[in-house]
Design a protein around this motif. Structure first.
Motif, PDB file in Angstrom:
ATOM      1  N   ASP A 184       6.305  13.109  -3.470  1.00 11.88           N
ATOM      2  CA  ASP A 184       7.211  14.005  -4.196  1.00 11.88           C
ATOM      3  C   ASP A 184       6.451  15.112  -4.923  1.00 11.88           C
ATOM      4  O   ASP A 184       6.837  16.273  -4.866  1.00 11.88           O
ATOM      5  CB  ASP A 184       8.063  13.211  -5.205  1.00 11.88           C
ATOM      6  N   ASP A 185       5.363  14.723  -5.591  1.00 10.51           N
ATOM      7  CA  ASP A 185       4.567  15.727  -6.300  1.00 10.51           C
ATOM      8  C   ASP A 185       3.928  16.708  -5.316  1.00 10.51           C
ATOM      9  O   ASP A 185       3.853  17.913  -5.581  1.00 10.51           O
ATOM     10  CB  ASP A 185       3.467  15.054  -7.132  1.00 10.51           C
ATOM     11  N   ALA A 186       3.476  16.190  -4.179  1.00 11.89           N
ATOM     12  CA  ALA A 186       2.844  17.055  -3.179  1.00 11.89           C
ATOM     13  C   ALA A 186       3.848  18.081  -2.665  1.00 11.89           C
ATOM     14  O   ALA A 186       3.535  19.267  -2.522  1.00 11.89           O
ATOM     15  CB  ALA A 186       2.301  16.214  -2.019  1.00 11.89           C
ATOM     16  N   ARG A 242      10.241  13.647   6.839  1.00 12.17           N
ATOM     17  CA  ARG A 242      11.064  13.736   5.616  1.00 12.17           C
ATOM     18  C   ARG A 242      10.952  15.126   4.989  1.00 12.17           C
ATOM     19  O   ARG A 242      11.935  15.715   4.561  1.00 12.17           O
ATOM     20  CB  ARG A 242      10.602  12.710   4.574  1.00 12.17           C
ATOM     21  N   TRP A 243       9.728  15.639   4.928  1.00  8.50           N
ATOM     22  CA  TRP A 243       9.535  16.982   4.362  1.00  8.50           C
ATOM     23  C   TRP A 243      10.232  18.034   5.220  1.00  8.50           C
ATOM     24  O   TRP A 243      10.776  19.005   4.704  1.00  8.50           O
ATOM     25  CB  TRP A 243       8.043  17.291   4.224  1.00  8.50           C
ATOM     26  N   LEU A 245       0.845  -1.194   0.000  1.00  4.28           N
ATOM     27  CA  LEU A 245       0.000   0.000   0.000  1.00  4.28           C
ATOM     28  C   LEU A 245       0.881   1.246   0.000  1.00  4.28           C
ATOM     29  O   LEU A 245       2.028   1.201   0.429  1.00  4.28           O
ATOM     30  CB  LEU A 245      -0.879   0.030   1.256  1.00  4.28           C
ATOM     31  N   HIS A 246       0.324   2.336  -0.472  1.00  5.32           N
ATOM     32  CA  HIS A 246       1.042   3.601  -0.299  1.00  5.32           C
ATOM     33  C   HIS A 246       0.055   4.719  -0.010  1.00  5.32           C
ATOM     34  O   HIS A 246      -1.159   4.531  -0.108  1.00  5.32           O
ATOM     35  CB  HIS A 246       1.916   3.905  -1.518  1.00  5.32           C
ATOM     36  N   LEU A 247       0.610   5.867   0.369  1.00 11.82           N
ATOM     37  CA  LEU A 247      -0.236   7.015   0.669  1.00 11.82           C
ATOM     38  C   LEU A 247      -0.140   8.040  -0.445  1.00 11.82           C
ATOM     39  O   LEU A 247       0.911   8.203  -1.063  1.00 11.82           O
ATOM     40  CB  LEU A 247       0.202   7.681   1.981  1.00 11.82           C
ATOM     41  N   MET A 248      -1.256   8.726  -0.685  1.00  9.86           N
ATOM     42  CA  MET A 248      -1.240   9.909  -1.537  1.00  9.86           C
ATOM     43  C   MET A 248      -1.637  11.085  -0.644  1.00  9.86           C
ATOM     44  O   MET A 248      -2.252  10.896   0.412  1.00  9.86           O
ATOM     45  CB  MET A 248      -2.219   9.764  -2.694  1.00  9.86           C
ATOM     46  N   PHE A 249      -1.271  12.279  -1.083  1.00 13.32           N
ATOM     47  CA  PHE A 249      -1.460  13.454  -0.235  1.00 13.32           C
ATOM     48  C   PHE A 249      -2.223  14.532  -0.998  1.00 13.32           C
ATOM     49  O   PHE A 249      -1.842  14.904  -2.100  1.00 13.32           O
ATOM     50  CB  PHE A 249      -0.093  13.975   0.220  1.00 13.32           C
ATOM     51  N   GLN A 250      -3.311  15.003  -0.392  1.00 13.89           N
ATOM     52  CA  GLN A 250      -4.104  16.054  -1.033  1.00 13.89           C
ATOM     53  C   GLN A 250      -4.017  17.338  -0.208  1.00 13.89           C
ATOM     54  O   GLN A 250      -4.247  17.310   1.004  1.00 13.89           O
ATOM     55  CB  GLN A 250      -5.565  15.619  -1.183  1.00 13.89           C
ATOM     56  N   PRO A 251      -3.670  18.456  -0.863  1.00 18.33           N
ATOM     57  CA  PRO A 251      -3.468  19.705  -0.126  1.00 18.33           C
ATOM     58  C   PRO A 251      -4.733  20.221   0.561  1.00 18.33           C
ATOM     59  O   PRO A 251      -5.840  20.072   0.047  1.00 18.33           O
ATOM     60  CB  PRO A 251      -3.037  20.702  -1.212  1.00 18.33           C
ATOM     61  N   LEU A 252      -4.515  20.838   1.713  1.00 16.58           N
ATOM     62  CA  LEU A 252      -5.544  21.589   2.426  1.00 16.58           C
ATOM     63  C   LEU A 252      -5.145  23.054   2.308  1.00 16.58           C
ATOM     64  O   LEU A 252      -4.012  23.417   2.635  1.00 16.58           O
ATOM     65  CB  LEU A 252      -5.583  21.155   3.892  1.00 16.58           C
TER      66      LEU A 252
END
Ligand code: C2E
Ligand code: MG
Ligand code: MG
Ligand code: MG
Length: 285
Positions: free
Chosen positions: A270-272, A104-105, A40-47
């Motif tokens: 990375d894209d986020a 990491r960020w 599984l992996h996570l995706m990140f959506q901006p707030l």
């Protein structure tokens, strides 16, 4: 109609029913495998802060692409994880992985901007797992301050044992973690429970937001939720913003944070980060 001989009885199945049961079984066994092999992996959506247009953080959303099943939506595998108990492992993984990403960020940007993370917590986790230690472990092991984490839970968490839920959320406040009521407006919470829970924010469900400008009833419901939130001193996030017009309308109505395809879809880590950086540099000019 297909028939299957089972010892002495002849049972009749409708094919649709059979394949749904089979798919559910497949999802469960493949998901169990994916959880132990890191599939599984996570995706990140901006707030996005609606007033300043800045990205304040991200919601972590689980993604799964199985070799046999192909991509499986969380709307399909989260319910199976909940029914099978796999949600305990999945939930711990999502917490750890998202907090690891935050740290990491931090290293990549020198911690100049303390980004925040929203993580979904299933009501089943609250019952089946020691959520307090799951959350405090994830924070401690990744060196993340609890102030940067928001737990998103749905109103269904209140259906089982509202007192236990309140006790748990109060304990979470001990780690300075924020709590948001997800998909607000679609569930069962009443005014009394809203007022007695240590909530920080309401997330207005997408079903009201997406067509609020063409459906006056939905517009009215959003107005009511925003004034309720204001009265209870809660922040508000609107999910499912798909146009500039909706973002502007919500900002003018006093909604604090927005999320939706208009800003960005859920993205790889990375894209986020690149997206955040490009907007941040743009703002700084
Ligand atoms: P949610 O927590 O309400 O997350 C928001 C969902 O809305 C996400 O769907 C997101 O991709 C989608 N979305 C955001 N903006 C828009 C938009 O503008 N238009 C449209 N059409 N959709 C938008 P996703 O990623 O498919 O997740 C579905 C649900 O699965 C989530 O709803 C959440 O309840 C659950 N879920 C996902 N990851 C996890 C997890 O790690 N743990 C738990 N317990 N649940 C999760
Ligand atoms: Mg959510
Ligand atoms: Mg939601
Ligand atoms: Mg939702």
């Amino acid at each position: 109609v297909r028939t299957a001989k089972r010892t002495d009885r002849l049972e009749v199945y409708r094919p649709g029913v059979l394949s749904a049961a089979r798919r559910r079984f497949l999802i469960e066994s493949r998901l169990r495998n994916a959880l132990s092999t890191g599939g599984l992996h996570l995706m990140f959506q901006p707030l996005v802060d609606l007033a300043s247009n800045e990205i304040t953080g991200f919601e972590a959303l689980a993604r799964w692409h199985d070799d046999e099943l192909g991509p499986v939506s969380p709307n399909d595998f989260i319910p199976v994880a909940e029914e099978s108990g796999l949600i305990v492992q999945l939930g711990r993984w999502a917490l750890n992985e998202s907090m690891r990403q935050l740290s990491r960020w931090d290293k990549a940007q020198g911690s100049i901007v303390p980004l925040r993370m929203n993580v979904n917590l299933s009501p089943i986790q609250m019952v089946r797992d020691d959520v307090i230690s799951a959350i405090s472990d994830a924070l401690r092991m990744n060196g993340v301050d609890g102030r940067r984490l928001t737990i998103e839970m749905t109103e269904s968490a209140l259906v089982g044992d509202p007192d236990a839920c309140r006790t748990l959320l109060n304990a979470l406040k001990g780690f300075n973690v924020s709590i948001a009521m997800d998909d607000f407006g679609t569930g069962y919470s009443n005014m009394a429970s809203l007022q007695s829970l240590p909530l920080d924010a309401l997330k207005i469900d997408r079903s009201f937001v997406s067509d609020m400008l063409v459906d006056s009833d939905k517009h009215a419901i959003i107005r009511a939720i925003l004034s309720l939130a204001q009265a209870l001193k809660l922040k508000t996030t609107a999910e499912g913003i798909e146009s500039h017009a909706v973002a502007e309308a919500l900002r003018d109505m006093g909604c604090t944070v927005g999320q939706g395809f208009y800003y960005a879809r859920p993205m790889t880590a990375d894209d986020a980060f690149a997206y955040w950086l490009s907007r941040w540099e743009f703002e700084a000019i």
